[in-house]
Scaffold this active site. Sequence first.
Site, short mmCIF file in Angstrom:
data_model
loop_
_atom_site.label_atom_id
_atom_site.label_comp_id
_atom_site.label_asym_id
_atom_site.label_seq_id
_atom_site.Cartn_x
_atom_site.Cartn_y
_atom_site.Cartn_z
CG ASP A 94 -13.18 -8.00 1.83
OD1 ASP A 94 -13.19 -7.16 2.75
OD2 ASP A 94 -13.46 -7.72 0.65
CG ASP A 126 -1.02 -20.54 0.82
OD1 ASP A 126 -0.51 -20.34 1.94
OD2 ASP A 126 -0.46 -21.21 -0.07
CG ASP A 137 -7.72 -5.32 1.39
OD1 ASP A 137 -8.73 -4.82 1.93
OD2 ASP A 137 -7.61 -5.50 0.17
CE LYS A 188 2.81 -18.46 -0.58
NZ LYS A 188 1.97 -19.67 -0.54
CE1 TYR A 195 -3.21 -2.98 0.78
CE2 TYR A 195 -4.56 -1.00 0.72
CZ TYR A 195 -4.46 -2.37 0.65
OH TYR A 195 -5.58 -3.14 0.47
C1 IPM Z 1 -10.42 -1.70 3.19
C2 IPM Z 1 -10.64 -1.25 1.78
C3 IPM Z 1 -9.52 -0.32 1.38
C4 IPM Z 1 -8.23 -1.09 1.47
C5 IPM Z 1 -9.66 0.32 -0.01
C6 IPM Z 1 -10.97 1.05 -0.14
C7 IPM Z 1 -8.51 1.22 -0.33
O1 IPM Z 1 -10.74 -2.33 0.93
O2 IPM Z 1 -10.40 -0.85 4.09
O3 IPM Z 1 -10.27 -2.91 3.43
O4 IPM Z 1 -7.84 -1.78 0.53
O5 IPM Z 1 -7.58 -1.01 2.51
MN MN Z 2 -10.63 -4.26 1.93
#
Ligand code: IPM
Ligand code: MN
Length: 328
Positions: free
Chosen positions: A235, A207, A231, A174, A123
């Site tokens: 999710d 993974d 990140d 990793k 990032y």
């Molecule tokens: C998150 C989001 C952000 C990230 C994006 C919107 C830049 O996906 O906060 O997880 O990748 O960190």
């Molecule tokens: Mn995200």
Amino acid sequence: MSHSIGVIAGDGIGPEVVAEALKVVRAAGVPVETVDYELGAARYLRDGEVLSDETLESLRGHDAILLGAVGGPVGSRDVPRGLIERGLLLRLRFELDLYVNLRPFTAPGLDFVVVRENTEGSYAGEGGFLRKGTPHEIATQGSVNTRRGVERCIRFAFDLAQSRQRRHLTLVHKTNVLTFAGDLWQRAFDAVAADHPDVTTSYSHVDAACIHLVESPDRYDVIVTDNLFGDILTDLAGAVAGGIGLAASANLNPDRTGPSLFEPVHGSAPDIAGTGRANPLAAIRSAALMLDFLGETDAAARITKAVTDAASQSGTTSELGDAVAGRL
Ligand code: IPM
Ligand code: MN
């Protein structure tokens, strides 16, 4: 004492879920003064501002920042790709030194926290093009890992693990392929572990961690990981723990040299904006993380419990907000 909150409601469903979060904060009896900042894709389209230096300085003056969601529809040609993400959200993370992205996941039979490094890795923006647009073009995208940046994040994770019942911390990386960054992470992890004899530790490749999160998430208590792995992993964790509509996050400056920023993990979901179908619970939980960090631990715990009790309920965005507020 009243807390000063900078509010970036943002785009899409952002304003709807933030309104419910603030409704719940007030119902919990916590005095807050809010200042609204109109930022995000819509603001950019109106007058070109993503985040000016003046706005940043003003945001710096608050005790905390509450953010809904920013960004326009994917593929919208009017907002250059990544402009809002990099120019607003990531800029805030970097400038306010929000080096921990804390993402707790609780659901029946499940309770773990991901500590995602939040200012470095892929990032950081290292890289570039050579010979762009030619058949021989090259794009590089580096991953920046500083000993200081990695170590302070790992230290936070160890301290957090130390405070929890299970006292277990897992490094996710990793290291078998990313042998430079992975080596630095592993050495920093081992060094900080030596200061925390009460915390048991383990390691998972990222993974494998994806499989574990689906098949046996109870093996995890606290996970510490790199920015991009965190990140993606969060999710997945959100989906496993009842859906992304419940996942909250805290972008923390643990040294408190400025305000921390609290936001749901989900995005602006422009496809359902204005329909009343957005789940406000992630934003409400993020507000609870904010109150906890501001020292309002009792109100935070009450909100978190009310969310758990209301989580099985269905209804519109504002009905769910009312359901949580009504339990306080
Ligand atoms: C998150 C989001 C952000 C990230 C994006 C919107 C830049 O996906 O906060 O997880 O990748 O960190
Ligand atoms: Mn995200």
